[in-house]
Design an enzyme around this catalytic site. Structure first.
Site, PDB file in Angstrom:
ATOM      1  N   SER A   1      -2.604   8.124  -4.355  1.00 14.88           N
ATOM      2  CA  SER A   1      -1.447   9.263  -4.658  1.00 14.88           C
ATOM      3  C   SER A   1      -2.406  10.487  -5.054  1.00 14.88           C
ATOM      4  O   SER A   1      -3.580  10.284  -5.283  1.00 14.88           O
ATOM      5  CB  SER A   1      -0.412   8.925  -5.694  1.00 14.88           C
ATOM      6  OG  SER A   1      -0.044   7.634  -5.535  1.00 14.88           O
TER       7      SER A   1
ATOM      8  N   HIS B   1      -2.873  -5.199  -3.034  1.00 14.64           N
ATOM      9  CA  HIS B   1      -2.542  -3.986  -2.422  1.00 14.64           C
ATOM     10  C   HIS B   1      -3.236  -2.863  -3.307  1.00 14.64           C
ATOM     11  O   HIS B   1      -3.600  -2.997  -4.333  1.00 14.64           O
ATOM     12  CB  HIS B   1      -1.018  -3.860  -2.642  1.00 14.64           C
ATOM     13  CG  HIS B   1      -0.502  -3.045  -1.348  1.00 14.64           C
ATOM     14  ND1 HIS B   1      -0.708  -1.879  -1.084  1.00 14.64           N
ATOM     15  CD2 HIS B   1       0.480  -3.301  -0.517  1.00 14.64           C
ATOM     16  CE1 HIS B   1      -0.205  -1.345   0.074  1.00 14.64           C
ATOM     17  NE2 HIS B   1       0.357  -2.438   0.398  1.00 14.64           N
TER      18      HIS B   1
ATOM     19  N   SER C   1       0.886   2.931  -3.232  1.00 10.16           N
ATOM     20  CA  SER C   1       1.439   1.919  -2.402  1.00 10.16           C
ATOM     21  C   SER C   1       1.445   0.745  -3.132  1.00 10.16           C
ATOM     22  O   SER C   1       2.172  -0.211  -2.270  1.00 10.16           O
ATOM     23  CB  SER C   1       0.621   2.132  -1.084  1.00 10.16           C
ATOM     24  OG  SER C   1       0.671   3.194  -0.391  1.00 10.16           O
TER      25      SER C   1
ATOM     26  N   GLY D   1      -3.269   1.729  -4.066  1.00  8.48           N
ATOM     27  CA  GLY D   1      -2.485   2.743  -4.077  1.00  8.48           C
ATOM     28  C   GLY D   1      -3.383   4.156  -4.241  1.00  8.48           C
ATOM     29  O   GLY D   1      -4.192   3.949  -4.791  1.00  8.48           O
TER      30      GLY D   1
END
Length: 482
Positions: free
Chosen positions: A310, A306, A80, A308
């Protein structure tokens, strides 16, 4: 995870240099202690200070069992963090006069014309205030085709979905927003999303070891490793997905991502105006007080970040733009549930790289023993199917007694049928409610945490199977051999 990173942001104004030696030494000492506990096969990190890359480091291998080492140029799927690239692309189109932040998406995308979602503005998509929910954003996406139109089809599918809430009233993080924005970039620019980001962001920034998910297999990437009952198993290959590229499909090395963070913080007019960058890193609206346009923000400290997540890869980037410093961490191992969690490793590297003195006594990094509760729950989920199977064996061996319950009045019938009610309720909790707490259907959860999803499914199914088996035993003809 949001609370954990908020603590990083909250501490950002209390910065100090890394004590005792260089940043490399200070971070490496921590990695030595924590990498094995997290179970990640490899990682890369970078530190930016005074607007320049101060340190870049890498450890481990790109794939467990292989001999290729992770380097500062090894590309990782950013997850993200990619949303900031999509937001930057949209902002470029805004500054070019092609897109307006407060125009409805239905004015740009034909599929959204005349449907409820068409009234959402571009700004609301960027700031996660569209009304689309987290769960709606985590539904499955179209299968790849030779046509390469997965993103267009994914956006069309979302056009047919009515957002769960009214636009502009509350913040709800949803991948759906950025799928739509990715399609907007394509339509407004006349280029495929991958081509646009490459030409207008990656190349100008000098991200030579980075690319955008294009549906192909890339052997040079760090392979993702998903949690599997206390260990981590590699994904079959390094395939990429065009449909999810805008929400999480930018692939970048630690060194390249450091360049990107430098550009974001430099206060200069380059790939985007300084004013546009600043706008991205401010709260977007009253409904979005802690999220800007593609970045989480803490208005009280000026920290921007941010993360992320995955399948098999987890990332984190934190910036303090006013001081032009930042740190990022990329790991090719997904967090297990209580076992092999990567949060302490990733946030610990960031804390030390930025010289943050963060109080984690609340257990946000698992150091207070809070992981034990998750570990206990996970073990219970693993053991439960075995218990149910043994209970089925017990029921068969004591079938005479179970059959007698059919003739023992209300109490006997209740003891036969009530377990079916309770196990059906438990199955609903395990297969629906619990995945919902993660904001994702069970099938999507399996893609990230196959061991947890398998344990949830096995516990729910075997519980109902046990209750049905008891009823079958009770109501079949007596075994004359008994």
């Amino acid at each position: 995870m949001r609370t954990l990173l908020a603590l990083v942001a909250l501490a950002a104004t209390f910065s100090a240099g890394a004590p005792g030696g260089s940043v490399d030494d200070f971070v490496d000492d921590f990695v030595d202690d924590e990498m094995a506990a997290s179970g990640v096969p490899g990682l890369a990190y970078a530190v930016v200070a005074d607007g320049r890359t101060e340190a870049v480091g890498a450890r481990g291998v790109v794939r467990r069992g292989g001999g290729v080492a992770v380097t500062e140029d090894t590309p990782f799927l950013l997850g993200s963090i990619s949303k900031s690239f999509t937001a930057l692309s949209v902002m470029q189109l805004v500054e070019a006069g092609t897109v307006d932040l407060d125009t409805q998406v239905g004015d740009y995308l034909e599929a959204f014309s005349g449907v409820p979602a068409g009234a959402i503005t571009v700004r609301q998509l960027l700031s996660h205030t569209s009304g689309y929910s987290t769960t709606q954003g985590n539904t499955s996406r179209p299968s790849p085709t030779d046509a390469g139109d997965e993103l267009a089809r994914a956006a069309e599918e979302l056009a047919a979905v009515t957002p769960e809430g009214p636009a502009g009233t509350r913040w709800d993080y949803s991948n759906a927003n950025y799928v739509i924005l990715g399609r907007l970039v394509e339509v407004a620019s006349g280029q495929a999303f991958q081509a646009y980001v490459t030409e207008h962001v990656l190349r100008p920034v000098g991200m030579d070891h980075s690319f955008v998910a294009d549906g192909e297999v890339h052997d040079e990437m760090a392979t993702g490793h998903r949690p599997w009952f206390g260990t981590k198993r590699p994904l079959p290959d390094n395939s990429t997905d065009r449909a999810t590229a805008p929400q999480g499909g930018v692939v970048a090395s630690a060194d390249d991502l450091a360049r990107y963070l430098q550009m974001t913080m430099n206060g200069e007019d380059d790939v985007l105006s300084a004013e546009g960058k600043a706008l991205m890193m401010r709260p977007a609206s009253d409904a979005s007080p802690s999220y800007g346009l593609g970045w989480h923000v803490d208005a009280s400290t000026g920290a921007v970040w941010h993360d992320g997540v995955s399948p098999g890869v987890e990332t984190l980037a934190v910036m303090v733009p006013a001081e032009e410093k930042a740190a990022l961490v990329l790991v090719n191992g997904g967090s297990g549930f209580g076992f092999g969690e990567t949060g302490r490793l990733r946030t610990g590297i960031v804390d030390r790289a930025l010289g943050l003195d963060v109080d984690r006594s609340d257990g946000s990094d698992g150091s207070d023993g809070s992981a034990w509760s998750r570990q206990s729950l996970f073990v219970a989920l693993v053991v439960m199917p075995v218990v149910y199977l043994l209970s089925m064996l017990w029921a068969w061996r004591h079938r005479a007694g179970i059959r007698a319950k059919t003739r023992s009045g209300v109490a006997g019938l209740l003891s036969l049928w009530f377990p079916l009610v309770t196990t059906l309720a438990a199955a609903w909790v395990l297969l629906g409610l619990v995945p919902g707490l993660f904001g994702t259907p069970l099938g999507t959860l399996h893609g990230f945490s196959p061991d947890l999803a398998s344990a949830l499914a096995a516990s729910g199914v075997t519980g109902v199977a046990w209750a049905v088996f008891r009823l079958a035993v009770a109501y079949t003809a007596p075994d004359r051999a008994a």
